[in-house]
Design a protein around this motif. Sequence first.
Motif, short mmCIF file in Angstrom:
data_model
loop_
_atom_site.label_atom_id
_atom_site.label_comp_id
_atom_site.label_asym_id
_atom_site.label_seq_id
_atom_site.Cartn_x
_atom_site.Cartn_y
_atom_site.Cartn_z
N ASP A 176 38.25 32.17 29.96
CA ASP A 176 36.92 32.80 29.90
C ASP A 176 36.95 34.24 30.42
N GLU A 177 37.87 34.53 31.32
CA GLU A 177 38.07 35.94 31.69
C GLU A 177 38.34 36.77 30.44
N ALA A 179 35.09 41.44 25.26
CA ALA A 179 33.75 42.00 25.05
C ALA A 179 33.67 43.43 25.56
N GLY A 180 34.18 43.65 26.77
CA GLY A 180 34.16 45.01 27.32
C GLY A 180 34.94 45.97 26.45
N LEU A 181 36.08 45.53 25.99
CA LEU A 181 36.89 46.38 25.10
C LEU A 181 36.15 46.69 23.81
N GLY A 236 35.36 37.87 28.44
CA GLY A 236 34.70 39.05 29.03
C GLY A 236 35.49 40.32 28.79
N ILE A 237 36.79 40.25 28.93
CA ILE A 237 37.62 41.45 28.73
C ILE A 237 37.52 41.92 27.28
#
Lengths: 189, 179
Positions: free
Chosen positions: B64-65, B71-73, B68-69
């Motif tokens: 799940d990390e 998505a940020g990218l 998020g990563i």
Amino acid sequence: MMRRDLCLKAIARHVTDADIVLPVYSTAFDWLDIRPHPLNYLSHGAMGLASSHALGLALGRPDKRVIVLDGDGSLLMNIGTLVTAAEAAPKNFFHFVCENGSYEANGGHPIPGRGQVSFAGLARSAGYQSVHEFADLKIFEQKVGAILAEPGPVFVDLKIESSGPQERDYSRLHGPHVRQAFRDALAKG
Amino acid sequence: MSVSAGAVADRTVAGLSGQSIIREIEASQIDFVVSVPDITTSEGLLRPLAARSSPRLIRVCKEDEGVGICAGLAYTGKRALLLIQQTGMLDSINAIRGVAVEYSLPVCMMVGLLEKEVGVPPRQSKRYGVRIVEPILEAMGIAYREIEEEADVGKIRPAIDDAYAQSKPVVMLIGRRPA
């Protein structure tokens, strides 16, 4: 113990229009009143993931400082993020944790290990480049500017207490307009 | 449940090339591969990717990390591929729900199907953990592609391009160990 809103005001004095800031839950509602800005990244989708979104942003935009204002309960939910961020080691990654020992947004229940776990210790052993811990507001106010000039990844544990009652309108965090405003602002520079 | 040596060997037979998949990943302009090791793709895909400088490999502690990563990218205009096992995907359902589906973000997942039998469609697998994957993705409204034969590799680039063009998640299910 420091009042959260006063800590956030101290941080805000050193945040520029170019910086990306990711505040979570109760911290987010305080932050929005202190520093409304389109480069606030507010939609994290699941508890604990703000620091992971932040890592993606920091890797994708190394020209910008990325400042995550995490919670202690949130960090515990995604504790591996410390190890991942330390290994990826973006120099523009600043990880603040507002430690109040409770799930403030979910009824104020204590976190596991309240008062026992050392978040700074966890970050240090995970391999963060620089780790700080503050419980005195005056000292934090003196240091925060310099901390935000350090090469990352940087970790800062803030021993805080609540700022008081909040109006929590979650559409301010999760509304599609919030994400579009961020997308547009980031595209501009 | 134990797996016979014959069954393991069967899942490693040539029929899907890791190098072909990597070429498609490159052609899809993936800048970052974000991964928790998966036994199906470990040798044929993750290990050769790890030996390269591009795309950059980000090793995460939990899947799940990676959601998020990625998505940020995506907000930064960088493309990412989350390379995981279906067990990790199942563990990350809430993150995928909240970040990829509800926020409509192009989180591209390449998912190894642990213990899927070669030549058996996932939903007909004897393994519960394989059989449930596609129905769950359908319930979540997430597009998916099955990648099991060399001819399936051509699905990868269009799947990733569509995900970014439409800002939607996509899952590519890897049904056998790439050689």
